[in-house]
Design a protein around this motif. Sequence first.
Motif, PDB file in Angstrom:
ATOM      1  N   LEU A   2       0.879  -1.124  -0.107  1.00 48.15           N
ATOM      2  CA  LEU A   2      -0.370  -0.506   0.325  1.00 48.15           C
ATOM      3  C   LEU A   2       0.724   1.341  -0.052  1.00 48.15           C
ATOM      4  O   LEU A   2       0.371   2.534  -0.672  1.00 48.15           O
ATOM      5  N   GLU A   3       2.131   0.933   0.647  1.00 49.85           N
ATOM      6  CA  GLU A   3       3.104   2.705   1.116  1.00 49.85           C
ATOM      7  C   GLU A   3       3.377   2.820  -0.742  1.00 49.85           C
ATOM      8  O   GLU A   3       3.739   4.036  -1.223  1.00 49.85           O
ATOM      9  N   LYS A   4       3.886   1.775  -1.758  1.00 47.42           N
ATOM     10  CA  LYS A   4       4.379   1.566  -2.978  1.00 47.42           C
ATOM     11  C   LYS A   4       3.092   2.631  -3.883  1.00 47.42           C
ATOM     12  O   LYS A   4       3.705   3.226  -3.910  1.00 47.42           O
ATOM     13  N   LEU A   5       1.877   2.469  -3.710  1.00 42.50           N
ATOM     14  CA  LEU A   5       1.064   2.432  -4.116  1.00 42.50           C
ATOM     15  C   LEU A   5       0.525   3.912  -4.120  1.00 42.50           C
ATOM     16  O   LEU A   5       0.744   4.248  -4.659  1.00 42.50           O
ATOM     17  N   LYS A   6       1.094   4.123  -2.705  1.00 40.07           N
ATOM     18  CA  LYS A   6       0.644   5.810  -2.350  1.00 40.07           C
ATOM     19  C   LYS A   6       1.358   6.602  -2.930  1.00 40.07           C
ATOM     20  O   LYS A   6       1.155   7.132  -3.651  1.00 40.07           O
ATOM     21  N   LEU A   7       2.907   6.280  -3.133  1.00 38.19           N
ATOM     22  CA  LEU A   7       3.800   7.031  -3.261  1.00 38.19           C
ATOM     23  C   LEU A   7       3.372   6.733  -4.516  1.00 38.19           C
ATOM     24  O   LEU A   7       4.438   8.058  -5.690  1.00 38.19           O
ATOM     25  N   ASN A  12      -1.514  15.026  -2.743  1.00 35.20           N
ATOM     26  CA  ASN A  12      -3.111  15.213  -2.702  1.00 35.20           C
ATOM     27  C   ASN A  12      -4.354  14.164  -2.807  1.00 35.20           C
ATOM     28  O   ASN A  12      -5.117  14.302  -1.801  1.00 35.20           O
ATOM     29  N   GLU A  13      -3.795  13.355  -3.701  1.00 38.17           N
ATOM     30  CA  GLU A  13      -5.051  11.985  -4.357  1.00 38.17           C
ATOM     31  C   GLU A  13      -4.902  11.460  -2.701  1.00 38.17           C
ATOM     32  O   GLU A  13      -6.254  10.709  -2.384  1.00 38.17           O
ATOM     33  N   ALA A  14      -3.365  11.056  -1.992  1.00 35.20           N
ATOM     34  CA  ALA A  14      -3.084   9.986  -1.202  1.00 35.20           C
ATOM     35  C   ALA A  14      -3.481  11.051   0.144  1.00 35.20           C
ATOM     36  O   ALA A  14      -4.115  10.112   0.513  1.00 35.20           O
ATOM     37  N   LYS A  15      -3.489  11.885   0.080  1.00 34.48           N
ATOM     38  CA  LYS A  15      -3.456  12.943   1.252  1.00 34.48           C
ATOM     39  C   LYS A  15      -5.255  12.281   1.612  1.00 34.48           C
ATOM     40  O   LYS A  15      -5.888  12.226   2.453  1.00 34.48           O
ATOM     41  N   THR A  19      -7.664   7.829   4.867  1.00 29.69           N
ATOM     42  CA  THR A  19      -8.580   7.063   5.897  1.00 29.69           C
ATOM     43  C   THR A  19      -8.876   5.870   5.588  1.00 29.69           C
ATOM     44  O   THR A  19      -8.676   4.379   5.900  1.00 29.69           O
ATOM     45  N   ALA A  20      -8.702   5.764   3.879  1.00 30.82           N
ATOM     46  CA  ALA A  20      -9.416   4.271   3.310  1.00 30.82           C
ATOM     47  C   ALA A  20      -7.546   3.917   2.973  1.00 30.82           C
ATOM     48  O   ALA A  20      -8.231   2.968   3.990  1.00 30.82           O
ATOM     49  N   PHE A  21      -7.004   4.617   3.137  1.00 30.80           N
ATOM     50  CA  PHE A  21      -5.639   3.767   3.209  1.00 30.80           C
ATOM     51  C   PHE A  21      -5.724   2.896   4.632  1.00 30.80           C
ATOM     52  O   PHE A  21      -5.164   1.750   4.671  1.00 30.80           O
ATOM     53  N   ASP A  22      -5.911   3.461   5.813  1.00 29.58           N
ATOM     54  CA  ASP A  22      -5.835   3.351   6.602  1.00 29.58           C
ATOM     55  C   ASP A  22      -6.300   1.781   6.909  1.00 29.58           C
ATOM     56  O   ASP A  22      -5.552   1.263   7.711  1.00 29.58           O
TER      57      ASP A  22
END
Lengths: 69, 153
Positions: A2-7, A12-15, A19-22
Motif C-alpha cells: 500500500l505504501e508503494k501505491l501511495k507513492l 493530494n490524491e493520497a492525502k 482514512t481509506a488507506f488506513d
Amino acid sequence: MLEKLKLKIPKNEAKIRKTAFDKAKKYIEQASKNGGLNATAFNSFNVKGTPRERVDIEVRTGIAFVPDK
Amino acid sequence: MKTHLFPNFLTDKLEYKICKNYWETKIEYLLQKDKIINPVQYLNTQYVNGLEQLTGNPIVNYFIKSKNKALRIIQTEPETETVEFSAWTNKFQTDDLDTIELVISLELTPEAEQVTFDFIRKWIVSDFSASVMEKYIDYVYENKKSLQTANMT
C-alpha cells in the motif's frame, strides 16, 4: 504494498484517501492474521463524504496476504 | 441526528448475522417479486482459515446471470451524522466471470437504505446500462442534501 501505491499517486490524491488507506491496511493485516485471502475477493474503502474517492483491493487469482513464515 | 440500523454490527457477531440476514431478505424479496431468479454469491467472504470476515465489506453480494450483472453492498461503521453513501459501477473480470457490478457503500440509516434500494431497482429491475446508472448516481448524489432533511419514513 500500500505504501508503494501511495507513492505512485499524486500527493493530494493520497492525502484525500488517507482514512481509506488506513482501513485497507487494517483489513490486509486482519486477512494476514487469518492465513490470507483466496480469490475472488473485492473490497472497497471509500472516503466518506465524497462520491467516488476510494481504495480498492482486488484478489483476482490465487491467495493474497499470506503471512510470512 | 440520523438513526443507524444495527449500529454494533462490526463488534457484535449476532447483530452482524441479523444485519446480513436483513439485507438478504430484502434484496431477495425485491428480486423474487420481479421474477429475477437464482442470484448467487460471486465473491469470497472468508479468510483462508475458513473464518467469515464479518467486516461488512461486502455485507452481501449477488451475481444475476439472467442480467449478467452483479451487486456488491458495503456497509460501513456509523461515523457520520449525515446520510452517507457512495456508489459506482465497476467492470468485473476474472477467469470465471465477466460482468459489471454496481457497488454501493453506505452507513445503514433508513434514508441511505431507501437510496440503496432505489439504485438496486434501477440497476437490476429497470436494467439501466452502466453509463446511465453512473449519471443517475451522480444526480442522486448531487441532490443528497435534500435527503438530510426529508422525512423518508
